[in-house]
Enzyme design. Sequence first.
Site, mmCIF file in Angstrom:
data_model
loop_
_atom_site.group_PDB
_atom_site.id
_atom_site.type_symbol
_atom_site.label_atom_id
_atom_site.label_comp_id
_atom_site.label_asym_id
_atom_site.label_seq_id
_atom_site.Cartn_x
_atom_site.Cartn_y
_atom_site.Cartn_z
ATOM 1 N N HIS A 1 10.185 -35.253 24.703
ATOM 2 C CA HIS A 1 11.374 -36.226 24.632
ATOM 3 C C HIS A 1 12.338 -36.138 25.607
ATOM 4 O O HIS A 1 13.380 -36.683 25.862
ATOM 5 C CB HIS A 1 12.113 -36.178 23.269
ATOM 6 C CG HIS A 1 12.950 -34.906 23.028
ATOM 7 N ND1 HIS A 1 12.444 -33.732 23.072
ATOM 8 C CD2 HIS A 1 14.154 -34.899 23.041
ATOM 9 C CE1 HIS A 1 13.211 -32.765 22.751
ATOM 10 N NE2 HIS A 1 14.574 -33.373 22.914
HETATM 11 N N1 UDP Z 1 11.842 -32.173 14.470
HETATM 12 C C1 UDP Z 1 11.188 -32.976 13.352
HETATM 13 N N2 UDP Z 1 10.337 -34.216 13.609
HETATM 14 C C2 UDP Z 1 9.590 -34.359 14.662
HETATM 15 C C3 UDP Z 1 9.886 -33.589 15.826
HETATM 16 C C4 UDP Z 1 11.025 -32.761 15.739
HETATM 17 O O1 UDP Z 1 11.864 -32.899 12.419
HETATM 18 O O2 UDP Z 1 8.996 -35.312 14.773
HETATM 19 C C5 UDP Z 1 12.598 -31.315 14.533
HETATM 20 C C6 UDP Z 1 12.331 -30.028 15.034
HETATM 21 O O3 UDP Z 1 11.606 -29.174 14.048
HETATM 22 C C7 UDP Z 1 13.727 -29.363 15.584
HETATM 23 C C8 UDP Z 1 14.256 -30.543 15.895
HETATM 24 O O4 UDP Z 1 13.829 -31.602 15.311
HETATM 25 O O5 UDP Z 1 13.994 -28.830 14.418
HETATM 26 C C9 UDP Z 1 14.343 -30.785 17.395
HETATM 27 O O6 UDP Z 1 14.941 -31.855 17.803
HETATM 28 P P1 UDP Z 1 14.781 -32.574 19.192
HETATM 29 O O7 UDP Z 1 13.280 -31.889 19.869
HETATM 30 O O8 UDP Z 1 15.154 -33.901 19.304
HETATM 31 O O9 UDP Z 1 15.792 -31.842 20.009
HETATM 32 P P2 UDP Z 1 16.345 -30.144 20.914
HETATM 33 O O10 UDP Z 1 15.846 -29.197 19.832
HETATM 34 O O11 UDP Z 1 15.226 -30.318 22.006
HETATM 35 O O12 UDP Z 1 17.445 -30.410 21.113
#
Ligand code: UDP
Length: 394
Positions: free
Chosen positions: A212
């Site tokens: 993403h």
């Molecule tokens: N996550 C989720 N469902 C999904 C993909 C990710 O619940 O289909 C969770 C993942 O376990 C983590 C969080 O979303 O806790 C991460 O979010 P994201 O990747 O959007 O943001 P980042 O961590 O990169 O800021």
Amino acid sequence: MNHLINAFPSRSVAVVLGTRPELVKLAELIRTLGPAARVLHTGQHYDDDLSGSFLNELGLPAPEYLTGVGGRPRALQVANALAGLDERFAAEPPLAVVVQGDTNAALAGALAANARDLPLVHVEAGLRSHDRAMPEEHNRVLIDRLADVLCAATPDNRELLLAEGVPAERIAVTGNTVVEAVQDHLPPPEERAGLLALGGLVPDGYVLATVHRPENTDAPAALTAVLEELAALARELPVVLPLHPRTRARIEAAGLLPLLDGLTVLPPAGYGTFLALARHAALIVSDSGGVQEETTVLGRPLLVVRRSTERPEALADFADLVAPGPGIGAAARRRLAEGASGLRRLGALPSPYGDGTASHRIAALIAELAAGRSTATPATRPAAAPSRVPAHAA
Ligand code: UDP
């Protein structure tokens, strides 16, 4: 500590958030704060899959929503959230403001606290990618400059802050709240087995992927490279891809839908489902920040599809950093070749992110701060030796 929190007026601790990872990582803290928590959601993530249904699943109270943020350019996200928060803080000043991580919502919360001279607590302070091309890097540096209590997840995060001149008395090493998020929300083994069976998946027999970040989605060349590598892997074993809405939009716009043909594409998964999938994946391929931490709790290998990371702790054993491109397939095959013994090795290692008590430590710091006797000093000792969490052993 709880008696201190219970003594607070209701809604006296403002928790500002706006995205899926903030909901995950602040859930236990909000529950611990109980009626004292006033949750303000900027609306940065506005899809139900990333926000509304997530709130319900995490058992969080309905937040107050700001408007004019979701889908706007970064400057407007920060400016509009700041204006909305300032109005609310003027009408009903909290005793403290809590933000987490490095999002535009967190920066707006930090600026709003600063503008009204309200004490600011930064959860997950001291992360640095040293990559000035990442907006998140600027956000986290700015928030750390403004914060009164900096909750560093690891001793290394504390060292980074000290090296930047942050006074030691402002920093507490608390562990990362993601550890308790995983412990709280990983479904029990029989439920996980049911979920896998439903998708025709075999434990240790598939790859789980998420993509993403703008550097992987916004340039068609990078997006093509990542999807081609996943498609090649999918010729060897199932590749499950819960698709972030922005990634789906970019794939459609770039005409890359055929590259999804061999993949098991899902809508964004609920948190419990995602953890269950991650817990039994032979390999995870992701550009997510939070997933880098979660894999260390779940004991699974990860390819971090990025050029830099602010989470080097995960690289020691659990993760490899790979730029989008042909390196993904090669690194994936190396990890997959480690097989059952590789998974056993990771499963026996403790998470570098603490022992699942971070939220309670942070709540205690907020209690001290809001009670007017703020000092982070008692908790500046490194978290107790990390122990493998029950989630992993399950
Ligand atoms: N996550 C989720 N469902 C999904 C993909 C990710 O619940 O289909 C969770 C993942 O376990 C983590 C969080 O979303 O806790 C991460 O979010 P994201 O990747 O959007 O943001 P980042 O961590 O990169 O800021």
